[in-house]
Design a protein around this motif. Structure first.
Motif, PDB file in Angstrom:
ATOM      1  N   ALA A  18       0.813  -1.217   0.000  1.00  8.29           N
ATOM      2  CA  ALA A  18       0.000   0.000   0.000  1.00  8.29           C
ATOM      3  C   ALA A  18       0.851   1.272   0.000  1.00  8.29           C
ATOM      4  CB  ALA A  18      -0.932  -0.003   1.212  1.00  8.29           C
ATOM      5  N   HIS A  19       1.828   1.347   0.883  1.00  2.00           N
ATOM      6  CA  HIS A  19       2.677   2.538   0.934  1.00  2.00           C
ATOM      7  C   HIS A  19       3.607   2.579  -0.275  1.00  2.00           C
ATOM      8  CE1 HIS A  19       1.976   2.475   5.525  1.00  2.00           C
ATOM      9  NE2 HIS A  19       1.228   3.404   4.962  1.00  2.00           N
ATOM     10  N   THR A  20       3.827   3.772  -0.787  1.00  2.72           N
ATOM     11  CA  THR A  20       4.662   3.944  -1.982  1.00  2.72           C
ATOM     12  C   THR A  20       5.949   4.675  -1.623  1.00  2.72           C
ATOM     13  OG1 THR A  20       3.713   6.080  -2.634  1.00  2.72           O
ATOM     14  CG2 THR A  20       2.550   4.083  -3.363  1.00  2.72           C
ATOM     15  N   PRO A  21       6.966   4.605  -2.491  1.00  3.35           N
ATOM     16  CA  PRO A  21       8.285   5.167  -2.151  1.00  3.35           C
ATOM     17  C   PRO A  21       8.275   6.637  -1.757  1.00  3.35           C
ATOM     18  CG  PRO A  21       8.455   3.734  -4.054  1.00  3.35           C
ATOM     19  CD  PRO A  21       6.991   3.851  -3.760  1.00  3.35           C
ATOM     20  N   HIS A 123      -7.131   7.462  -0.552  1.00  2.00           N
ATOM     21  CA  HIS A 123      -7.253   8.626   0.318  1.00  2.00           C
ATOM     22  C   HIS A 123      -5.898   9.202   0.735  1.00  2.00           C
ATOM     23  CE1 HIS A 123      -6.721   5.164   2.903  1.00  2.00           C
ATOM     24  NE2 HIS A 123      -6.449   5.947   3.926  1.00  2.00           N
ATOM     25  N   MET A 124      -4.816   8.470   0.461  1.00  2.00           N
ATOM     26  CA  MET A 124      -3.478   8.965   0.790  1.00  2.00           C
ATOM     27  C   MET A 124      -2.907   9.886  -0.284  1.00  2.00           C
ATOM     28  SD  MET A 124      -1.618   5.707   2.646  1.00  2.00           S
ATOM     29  CE  MET A 124      -2.046   4.407   1.474  1.00  2.00           C
ATOM     30  N   ILE A 125      -3.568   9.965  -1.438  1.00  2.00           N
ATOM     31  CA  ILE A 125      -3.044  10.752  -2.555  1.00  2.00           C
ATOM     32  C   ILE A 125      -2.855  12.227  -2.212  1.00  2.00           C
ATOM     33  CG2 ILE A 125      -3.573  11.602  -4.882  1.00  2.00           C
ATOM     34  CD1 ILE A 125      -4.791   8.850  -5.484  1.00  2.00           C
ATOM     35  N   PRO A 126      -3.839  12.926  -1.619  1.00  8.73           N
ATOM     36  CA  PRO A 126      -3.690  14.372  -1.414  1.00  8.73           C
ATOM     37  C   PRO A 126      -2.465  14.787  -0.609  1.00  8.73           C
ATOM     38  CG  PRO A 126      -5.976  13.723  -1.120  1.00  8.73           C
ATOM     39  CD  PRO A 126      -5.193  12.457  -1.236  1.00  8.73           C
ATOM     40  N   ARG A 127      -2.009  13.934   0.309  1.00  9.99           N
ATOM     41  CA  ARG A 127      -0.845  14.284   1.128  1.00  9.99           C
ATOM     42  C   ARG A 127       0.440  14.377   0.318  1.00  9.99           C
ATOM     43  NH1 ARG A 127      -1.523   9.468   5.496  1.00  9.99           N
ATOM     44  NH2 ARG A 127      -3.786   9.315   5.291  1.00  9.99           N
ATOM     45  N   HIS A 128       0.462  13.713  -0.841  1.00  8.85           N
ATOM     46  CA  HIS A 128       1.709  13.609  -1.604  1.00  8.85           C
ATOM     47  C   HIS A 128       1.569  14.137  -3.030  1.00  8.85           C
ATOM     48  CE1 HIS A 128       3.061  11.098   1.730  1.00  8.85           C
ATOM     49  NE2 HIS A 128       1.919  10.445   1.626  1.00  8.85           N
ATOM     50  N   GLU A 139      -1.363   6.458  -9.730  1.00 12.86           N
ATOM     51  CA  GLU A 139      -2.263   5.529 -10.421  1.00 12.86           C
ATOM     52  C   GLU A 139      -2.504   4.277  -9.571  1.00 12.86           C
ATOM     53  OE1 GLU A 139      -2.503   2.969 -14.608  1.00 12.86           O
ATOM     54  OE2 GLU A 139      -0.820   4.336 -14.228  1.00 12.86           O
ATOM     55  N   HIS A 140      -1.467   3.791  -8.922  1.00 12.63           N
ATOM     56  CA  HIS A 140      -1.562   2.604  -8.070  1.00 12.63           C
ATOM     57  C   HIS A 140      -2.528   2.846  -6.913  1.00 12.63           C
ATOM     58  CE1 HIS A 140      -0.094  -0.974  -5.888  1.00 12.63           C
ATOM     59  NE2 HIS A 140       0.014  -0.203  -4.818  1.00 12.63           N
ATOM     60  N   LEU A 141      -2.409   4.002  -6.284  1.00 16.46           N
ATOM     61  CA  LEU A 141      -3.292   4.332  -5.171  1.00 16.46           C
ATOM     62  C   LEU A 141      -4.722   4.587  -5.643  1.00 16.46           C
ATOM     63  CD1 LEU A 141      -0.874   6.734  -3.283  1.00 16.46           C
ATOM     64  CD2 LEU A 141      -1.460   4.396  -2.597  1.00 16.46           C
ATOM     65  N   GLU A 142      -4.864   5.320  -6.732  1.00 17.99           N
ATOM     66  CA  GLU A 142      -6.188   5.651  -7.253  1.00 17.99           C
ATOM     67  C   GLU A 142      -6.948   4.397  -7.672  1.00 17.99           C
ATOM     68  OE1 GLU A 142      -9.567   7.493  -8.260  1.00 17.99           O
ATOM     69  OE2 GLU A 142      -7.877   8.441  -7.230  1.00 17.99           O
TER      70      GLU A 142
END
Length: 312
Positions: A18-21, A123-128, A139-142
């Motif tokens: 789930a977490h990305t680099p 939902h983690m997209i806006p932070r990054h 794209e992976h998160l979305e």
């Protein structure tokens, strides 16, 4: 000296899918980094290492066989810890992709997710936003917005049958109370062997929320369904990781930490390694006069076949 069954098993989940680099410079996202951090976490006190694989070039989650064996063999040379392979992989992998490496490796322990569910990471997209290290991350998160993390009854039966035939045991991951009832159904059918290891998971978007009442409810439900013939642990996402783990341990459970579940080691402070989280929870447990299980004690408690019986 306490009996092994009275000691607390620490699991460390090293990287996940789930977490990305971009989210942390300390997240291990290559095979060599996963091996290094996992070995350090074991040295810090983790008896079980819960593993996902990452591609060395793209740093994406992968089910690639060569990558998996690089990680498994590297760790077997450096630690006696129980190596627990995911069968979840990511929501975008097919069941065959998720099972290919575990079937070849024949590990002591694998995760087994106990139901299909929404598993949101979008939902983690806006932070990054605008800071991505790799083009694939957003794209992976979305993709989780429209995807279903598939674990049908047939999928679960396949995992239990095909991996169980190799002597692999399971960490049964239950993200909601209905998953406990599905597990009870599999027990009633004789598809699950005892002793059983149940991971109660709180805080995933799509699963049961994080609060003490939900943990107590999940534990009471498991007691009702399984009696005393099971072992349990708690995984809580994000900032709730350490407080829920501590609560679980005081209730007689085991604990899971690691950067798959939380990137932090305190309020607003990124963990610099998985071992840092292990050291924190170990310190808390030992300050409460609890003893930490060694890898071999964890094997005895969970009825595992032993590291010499794997295929890596």
């Amino acid at each position: 000296m306490k009996k092994p069954s009275e000691k607390v098993i620490i699991t460390c989940a090293i990287t996940g899918g789930a977490h990305t680099p971009t989210m942390s410079p300390y997240l291990p996202v290559t095979p060599s980094a996963i091996v290094d951090q996992a070995a350090e976490a074991a040295e810090a006190g983790a008896a079980i290492l819960h593993l996902h694989a990452r591609d060395a070039k793209t740093e994406k989650p992968t089910g690639d066989m060569d990558t998996w064996f690089q990680i498994l063999r590297g760790l077997k040379q450096r630690t006696n810890a129980v190596l627990n392979m995911t069968t979840g992989g990511s929501t975008l992998m097919s069941i065959e992709d998720r099972l290919a490496a575990p079937l070849a490796a024949k590990p002591e322990l694998c995760s087994c997710n106990m139901g299909s569910m929404n598993f949101g990471t979008y939902h983690m997209i806006p932070r990054h936003q605008g800071k991505w290290k790799h083009g694939w991350e957003e794209e992976h998160l979305e993709a989780s917005r429209g995807a279903i993390f598939r674990n049908t009854f047939a999928d679960i039966e396949t995992i239990l049958d095909r991996l169980g035939a190799n002597g692999t045991r399971f960490e049964f991951e239950c993200y909601d109370v209905g998953h406990l009832y599905t597990l009870a159904h599999m027990v009633d059918r004789g598809l699950v062997k005892m002793p059983m290891f149940v991971q109660l998971i709180l805080g995933t978007l799509g699963g049961i929320g994080v609060d003490p009442e939900n943990l107590v409810f999940m534990k009471k439900t498991a007691d009702k369904l399984f009696g005393e013939n099971y072992r349990w642990s708690v995984l809580a996402g994000g900032r709730h990781q350490l407080n829920m783990a501590t609560m679980a341990a005081t209730m007689g459970g085991n604990v899971r930490v690691g950067m798959e579940d939380s990137l932090y080691a305190g309020k607003g402070r990124l963990a610099t390694s998985n071992a840092e989280q292990v050291r924190i929870i170990r310190g808390i447990l030992e300050s409460l006069s609890m003893e930490i299980a060694t890898p071999d004690e964890a094997r005895e408690i969970l009825g595992l076949k032993g590291g010499d019986q794997t295929a890596f």
